[in-house]
Design a protein around this motif. Structure first.
Motif, PDB file in Angstrom:
ATOM      1  N   MET A   1       1.161  -1.149  -0.417  1.00 56.34           N
ATOM      2  CA  MET A   1       0.311  -0.004  -0.184  1.00 56.34           C
ATOM      3  C   MET A   1       0.965   0.961   0.128  1.00 56.34           C
ATOM      4  N   ASN A   2       0.137   2.476  -0.832  1.00 55.64           N
ATOM      5  CA  ASN A   2       0.884   3.455  -1.114  1.00 55.64           C
ATOM      6  C   ASN A   2       1.043   4.247  -0.207  1.00 55.64           C
ATOM      7  N   TYR A   3       1.663   5.117   0.682  1.00 56.61           N
ATOM      8  CA  TYR A   3       1.239   6.696   0.813  1.00 56.61           C
ATOM      9  C   TYR A   3      -0.093   7.035   1.489  1.00 56.61           C
ATOM     10  N   LEU A   4      -0.450   7.128  -0.102  1.00 58.26           N
ATOM     11  CA  LEU A   4      -1.766   7.693  -0.885  1.00 58.26           C
ATOM     12  C   LEU A   4      -3.078   7.253  -0.081  1.00 58.26           C
ATOM     13  N   ASP A   5      -3.002   5.233  -0.376  1.00 60.51           N
ATOM     14  CA  ASP A   5      -3.389   4.663   0.465  1.00 60.51           C
ATOM     15  C   ASP A   5      -3.965   4.504   1.438  1.00 60.51           C
ATOM     16  N   ASN A   6      -2.751   5.383   2.110  1.00 60.37           N
ATOM     17  CA  ASN A   6      -2.938   4.608   3.405  1.00 60.37           C
ATOM     18  C   ASN A   6      -3.468   6.864   3.938  1.00 60.37           C
ATOM     19  N   LYS A   8      -5.956   7.742   2.555  1.00 55.40           N
ATOM     20  CA  LYS A   8      -7.523   7.990   1.920  1.00 55.40           C
ATOM     21  C   LYS A   8      -8.200   6.439   3.387  1.00 55.40           C
ATOM     22  N   VAL A   9      -7.665   5.344   3.128  1.00 55.13           N
ATOM     23  CA  VAL A   9      -7.269   4.710   4.899  1.00 55.13           C
ATOM     24  C   VAL A   9      -7.555   5.775   6.462  1.00 55.13           C
ATOM     25  N   GLU A  10      -6.763   6.617   6.200  1.00 53.45           N
ATOM     26  CA  GLU A  10      -6.433   7.696   7.698  1.00 53.45           C
ATOM     27  C   GLU A  10      -7.647   8.261   7.404  1.00 53.45           C
ATOM     28  N   MET A  11      -8.246   8.590   6.116  1.00 47.85           N
ATOM     29  CA  MET A  11      -9.601   9.882   6.428  1.00 47.85           C
ATOM     30  C   MET A  11     -10.857   8.773   6.688  1.00 47.85           C
ATOM     31  N   SER A  12     -11.277   7.500   5.783  1.00 54.97           N
ATOM     32  CA  SER A  12     -12.520   6.821   5.932  1.00 54.97           C
ATOM     33  C   SER A  12     -12.020   6.007   7.739  1.00 54.97           C
ATOM     34  N   GLN A  13     -11.007   6.338   8.134  1.00 53.63           N
ATOM     35  CA  GLN A  13     -11.073   6.336  10.420  1.00 53.63           C
ATOM     36  C   GLN A  13     -11.350   7.242  10.220  1.00 53.63           C
ATOM     37  N   ILE A  14     -11.446   8.280  10.004  1.00 55.19           N
ATOM     38  CA  ILE A  14     -11.494   9.798  10.788  1.00 55.19           C
ATOM     39  C   ILE A  14     -13.819   9.785  10.033  1.00 55.19           C
ATOM     40  N   ASP A  15     -13.667   9.454   9.476  1.00 57.32           N
ATOM     41  CA  ASP A  15     -15.023   9.504   8.722  1.00 57.32           C
ATOM     42  C   ASP A  15     -15.901   8.322   9.762  1.00 57.32           C
ATOM     43  N   ALA A  16     -15.067   7.332  10.084  1.00 58.50           N
ATOM     44  CA  ALA A  16     -15.871   6.128  11.504  1.00 58.50           C
ATOM     45  C   ALA A  16     -15.649   6.790  12.657  1.00 58.50           C
ATOM     46  N   LEU A  17     -15.184   7.756  13.263  1.00 52.00           N
ATOM     47  CA  LEU A  17     -15.065   8.357  14.077  1.00 52.00           C
ATOM     48  C   LEU A  17     -16.382   9.103  14.117  1.00 52.00           C
ATOM     49  N   ARG A 104      -9.360  16.720   8.728  1.00 52.57           N
ATOM     50  CA  ARG A 104     -10.310  15.635   8.353  1.00 52.57           C
ATOM     51  C   ARG A 104      -9.944  16.368   6.834  1.00 52.57           C
ATOM     52  N   LYS A 105      -9.986  18.254   7.500  1.00 50.70           N
ATOM     53  CA  LYS A 105      -9.815  19.105   6.065  1.00 50.70           C
ATOM     54  C   LYS A 105      -8.915  18.815   5.705  1.00 50.70           C
ATOM     55  N   ARG A 106      -7.418  19.001   6.439  1.00 53.47           N
ATOM     56  CA  ARG A 106      -6.025  19.405   6.037  1.00 53.47           C
ATOM     57  C   ARG A 106      -5.666  18.105   5.166  1.00 53.47           C
ATOM     58  N   LEU A 107      -5.956  16.752   5.860  1.00 52.32           N
ATOM     59  CA  LEU A 107      -5.876  15.303   5.324  1.00 52.32           C
ATOM     60  C   LEU A 107      -6.218  15.157   3.904  1.00 52.32           C
ATOM     61  N   LYS A 108      -7.801  15.918   3.830  1.00 55.36           N
ATOM     62  CA  LYS A 108      -8.320  16.559   2.522  1.00 55.36           C
ATOM     63  C   LYS A 108      -7.654  16.616   1.634  1.00 55.36           C
ATOM     64  N   SER A 109      -7.273  17.466   1.887  1.00 50.26           N
ATOM     65  CA  SER A 109      -6.497  18.974   1.548  1.00 50.26           C
ATOM     66  C   SER A 109      -4.828  18.722   0.383  1.00 50.26           C
ATOM     67  N   LEU A 110      -4.179  17.526   1.145  1.00 53.49           N
ATOM     68  CA  LEU A 110      -3.424  16.983   0.787  1.00 53.49           C
ATOM     69  C   LEU A 110      -3.510  15.789   0.371  1.00 53.49           C
ATOM     70  N   ILE A 111      -4.604  14.823   0.290  1.00 52.16           N
ATOM     71  CA  ILE A 111      -5.444  14.178  -1.033  1.00 52.16           C
ATOM     72  C   ILE A 111      -5.502  14.605  -2.222  1.00 52.16           C
ATOM     73  N   CYS A 112      -6.255  15.715  -2.300  1.00 55.02           N
ATOM     74  CA  CYS A 112      -6.415  16.559  -3.716  1.00 55.02           C
ATOM     75  C   CYS A 112      -4.889  17.039  -3.867  1.00 55.02           C
ATOM     76  N   THR A 113      -4.480  17.539  -3.181  1.00 59.57           N
ATOM     77  CA  THR A 113      -2.874  18.670  -3.703  1.00 59.57           C
ATOM     78  C   THR A 113      -1.539  16.807  -4.744  1.00 59.57           C
ATOM     79  N   ILE A 114      -1.305  15.596  -3.609  1.00 54.88           N
ATOM     80  CA  ILE A 114      -0.727  15.049  -4.144  1.00 54.88           C
ATOM     81  C   ILE A 114      -1.435  13.860  -5.408  1.00 54.88           C
TER      82      ILE A 114
END
Length: 166
Positions: A1-6, A8-17, A104-114
């Motif tokens: 699994m690459n960093y981008l996938d990780n 995205k997994v972390e963002m889904s974990q935030i959503d679950a929380l 989550r916003k910071r994470l989403k922004s980072l994912i979009c930038t990447i």
């Protein structure tokens, strides 16, 4: 699994929380106007991922709940009447919600930038690579003709099938 996938997994974990927090918020507050919940909706059409939104129950039942701002979220916890029983729990949950939404916003922004940088780099590189292969094929043809002209065909090595379809 690459960093981008990780990420995205972390963002889904935030959503679950956030979903867990919403369940606790639902039980901690009475079913009265002012009850704060976390809902997930498609922000820009059905094909887009869902986004968390904060909503507050209104006096009159509506199909679309009243959205509320995340700004100073914990201070929006009701402390009077039936809301007073679990005020501190609600306050703590909303404080945690604020932290998670911010992260989550910071994470989403980072994912979009990447994703955007990778997409633009790959698109630009693709055309460079296609042009490079075209040049290699042209030079190969020149060398092949040269070797034939010099009766040195035995020195010719095939470059194989094209990598890109032209």
């Amino acid at each position: 699994m690459n960093y981008l996938d990780n990420l995205k997994v972390e963002m889904s974990q935030i959503d679950a929380l956030l979903i867990k927090i919403d369940n606790v918020l639902d039980g901690a507050q009475p079913n009265l106007a002012g009850k704060i919940r976390i809902k997930f909706w498609h922000s820009h059409g059905k094909d887009k991922p869902t986004e968390p939104f904060l909503v507050s129950r209104t006096e009159e039942p509506t199909k679309i709940p009243q959205r509320i701002s995340e700004l100073h979220l914990a201070k929006k916890a009701k402390c009077r009447g039936e809301f007073s029983d679990n005020y501190m729990t609600t306050y703590s949950l909303l404080s945690l919600t604020s932290e998670l939404l911010s992260y989550r916003k910071r994470l989403k922004s980072l994912i979009c930038t990447i994703e955007n940088r990778a997409r633009s780099t790959l698109n630009a590189n693709y055309y460079r690579l296609v042009e490079a292969e075209k040049n290699i094929i042209k030079m190969d043809k020149i060398i092949c003709a040269y070797l034939k002209a010099k009766d040195k065909e035995g020195y010719y090595r095939t470059i194989g099938k094209p990598i890109f379809t032209h």
